[in-house]
Design an enzyme around this catalytic site. Structure first.
Site, short mmCIF file in Angstrom:
data_model
loop_
_atom_site.label_atom_id
_atom_site.label_comp_id
_atom_site.label_asym_id
_atom_site.label_seq_id
_atom_site.Cartn_x
_atom_site.Cartn_y
_atom_site.Cartn_z
N ASP A 7 -5.46 -28.07 16.23
CA ASP A 7 -5.20 -28.18 17.66
C ASP A 7 -4.85 -29.66 17.90
O ASP A 7 -5.09 -30.50 17.02
CB ASP A 7 -6.47 -27.76 18.41
N LEU A 8 -4.30 -29.98 19.04
CA LEU A 8 -3.91 -31.38 19.30
C LEU A 8 -4.93 -32.11 20.20
O LEU A 8 -5.67 -32.99 19.73
CB LEU A 8 -2.53 -31.42 19.96
N ASP A 9 -4.97 -31.69 21.47
CA ASP A 9 -5.81 -32.40 22.45
C ASP A 9 -7.29 -32.22 22.13
O ASP A 9 -7.80 -31.11 22.14
CB ASP A 9 -5.52 -31.84 23.86
N THR A 15 -7.16 -36.81 24.14
CA THR A 15 -6.39 -36.67 25.38
C THR A 15 -7.02 -35.64 26.32
O THR A 15 -6.60 -35.53 27.47
CB THR A 15 -4.94 -36.23 25.07
N LYS A 43 -10.07 -26.09 28.71
CA LYS A 43 -9.56 -26.62 27.44
C LYS A 43 -8.84 -25.54 26.65
O LYS A 43 -9.36 -24.44 26.49
CB LYS A 43 -10.70 -27.21 26.60
N SER A 112 -0.84 -25.95 19.32
CA SER A 112 -1.29 -26.51 20.60
C SER A 112 -0.65 -25.81 21.79
O SER A 112 0.48 -25.34 21.69
CB SER A 112 -0.93 -28.00 20.64
N ALA A 113 -1.37 -25.79 22.91
CA ALA A 113 -0.81 -25.22 24.14
C ALA A 113 0.07 -26.22 24.87
O ALA A 113 0.77 -25.87 25.82
CB ALA A 113 -1.96 -24.80 25.06
N LYS A 143 -3.85 -19.51 24.76
CA LYS A 143 -5.11 -19.25 24.08
C LYS A 143 -6.07 -18.72 25.14
O LYS A 143 -5.98 -19.17 26.27
CB LYS A 143 -5.70 -20.54 23.48
N GLU A 167 -10.51 -26.75 16.05
CA GLU A 167 -10.42 -26.56 17.49
C GLU A 167 -11.59 -27.21 18.22
O GLU A 167 -12.71 -27.20 17.73
CB GLU A 167 -10.49 -25.05 17.81
N ASP A 168 -11.31 -27.74 19.42
CA ASP A 168 -12.40 -28.29 20.24
C ASP A 168 -12.65 -27.43 21.47
O ASP A 168 -13.46 -27.80 22.31
CB ASP A 168 -12.06 -29.72 20.70
C1 BG6 Z 1 -4.04 -27.99 25.68
C2 BG6 Z 1 -5.14 -28.65 26.49
O1 BG6 Z 1 -3.98 -28.59 24.42
O2 BG6 Z 1 -2.78 -28.16 26.32
C3 BG6 Z 1 -5.13 -28.11 27.91
O3 BG6 Z 1 -6.38 -28.36 25.88
C4 BG6 Z 1 -3.75 -28.28 28.52
O4 BG6 Z 1 -6.10 -28.79 28.65
C5 BG6 Z 1 -2.70 -27.62 27.63
O5 BG6 Z 1 -3.70 -27.67 29.80
C6 BG6 Z 1 -1.28 -27.78 28.17
O6 BG6 Z 1 -0.91 -29.12 28.06
P1 BG6 Z 1 0.36 -29.77 28.75
O7 BG6 Z 1 0.47 -31.10 28.05
O8 BG6 Z 1 1.54 -28.89 28.45
O9 BG6 Z 1 0.09 -29.85 30.20
MG MG Z 2 -8.04 -28.99 22.28
#
Ligand code: BG6
Ligand code: MG
Length: 214
Positions: A7-9, A15, A43, A112-113, A143, A167-168
């Site tokens: 996962d990224l964030d 972030t 999240k 990542s989302a 997700k 994943e967090d």
């Molecule tokens: C996920 C985060 O990685 O990305 C969420 O955990 C976030 O909090 C989602 O809403 C979408 O991110 P972005 O950068 O497209 O607004």
């Molecule tokens: Mg995350």
């Protein structure tokens, strides 16, 4: 185990706190105070899905036009916060794991989302380390739907059961479990419900953990 999906964030870079900060500002504009416990449930969710949740908690309904403006404003705020990200912001343990994977010939993917994923990885200088990047632009289901991880495994050509996901978020762990992957929850001082394994940080995972799984 034959592949890693990150996962990224909150996993590669911290972030998640900036998503929270931005949503708090947006929520305040509705006269709603977004709590940290509520943020945990946001999240891993897409931007659109996050706004829907907030609106339902705040018991507010807005039209399509206003929704669009909120999403744009949120992203503007968020991009302001992440503007100065650099290599220094890569979370502890990430590089160690990337190097370990390279040594063992284990391909890595991003799941990542976020629609900002490419930009963030570029700022961190590690975009080229990922064989596959699946982000918010290449998925249609948020997700906990497993789409993001299944797509990653499919492009890597690896059986989902042989993939480890880091994943967090609760939504992300549930997505990995639905994909029948091995979910590793990363949560400082706690645990992520349903995660097959839990660690405080990526840096806390001993390399023997992977040797055993491999
Ligand atoms: C996920 C985060 O990685 O990305 C969420 O955990 C976030 O909090 C989602 O809403 C979408 O991110 P972005 O950068 O497209 O607004
Ligand atoms: Mg995350």
């Amino acid at each position: 185990m034959r592949a890693f999906i990150f996962d990224l964030d909150g996993i590669i870079v911290d972030t998640a706190k900036y998503h929270f900060k931005s949503w708090r500002i947006i929520s305040k504009n509705f006269g709603f105070e977004l709590l940290e416990t509520q943020n945990e449930l946001l999240k891993g969710l897409s931007r659109e899905e996050s706004l829907e949740r907030i609106l339902s908690w705040a018991e507010i309904s807005i039209d399509e036009f206003e929704r669009k403006k909120c999403l744009e404003k949120k992203n503007e705020l968020y991009k302001g916060f992440i503007n100065n990200l650099s290599q220094m912001d890569i979370l502890p343990g990430v590089i160690k794991l990337i190097n370990f994977a390279a040594l063992k010939g284990i391909p890595i993917a991003l799941g990542s989302a976020s629609k900002n994923a490419h930009q963030i990885l570029k700022k961190l200088g590690i975009e080229n380390k990922f064989k596959v990047i699946i982000d918010g632009n290449s998925t249609s289901k948020s997700k906990p739907h497993p789409e993001v991880f299944l797509k990653g495994a499919q492009i890597l050509g690896i059986n989902p059961e042989q993939v480890i996901v880091f994943e967090d978020s609760i939504a992300g762990v549930n997505a990995a479990n639905k994909a029948k992957m091995v979910s590793v929850g990363i949560c400082k001082g706690g645990k992520i419900e349903n995660a097959r394994f839990n660690f405080n940080s990526l840096d806390d995972i001993p390399l023997e953990f992977f040797e055993n799984l491999i």
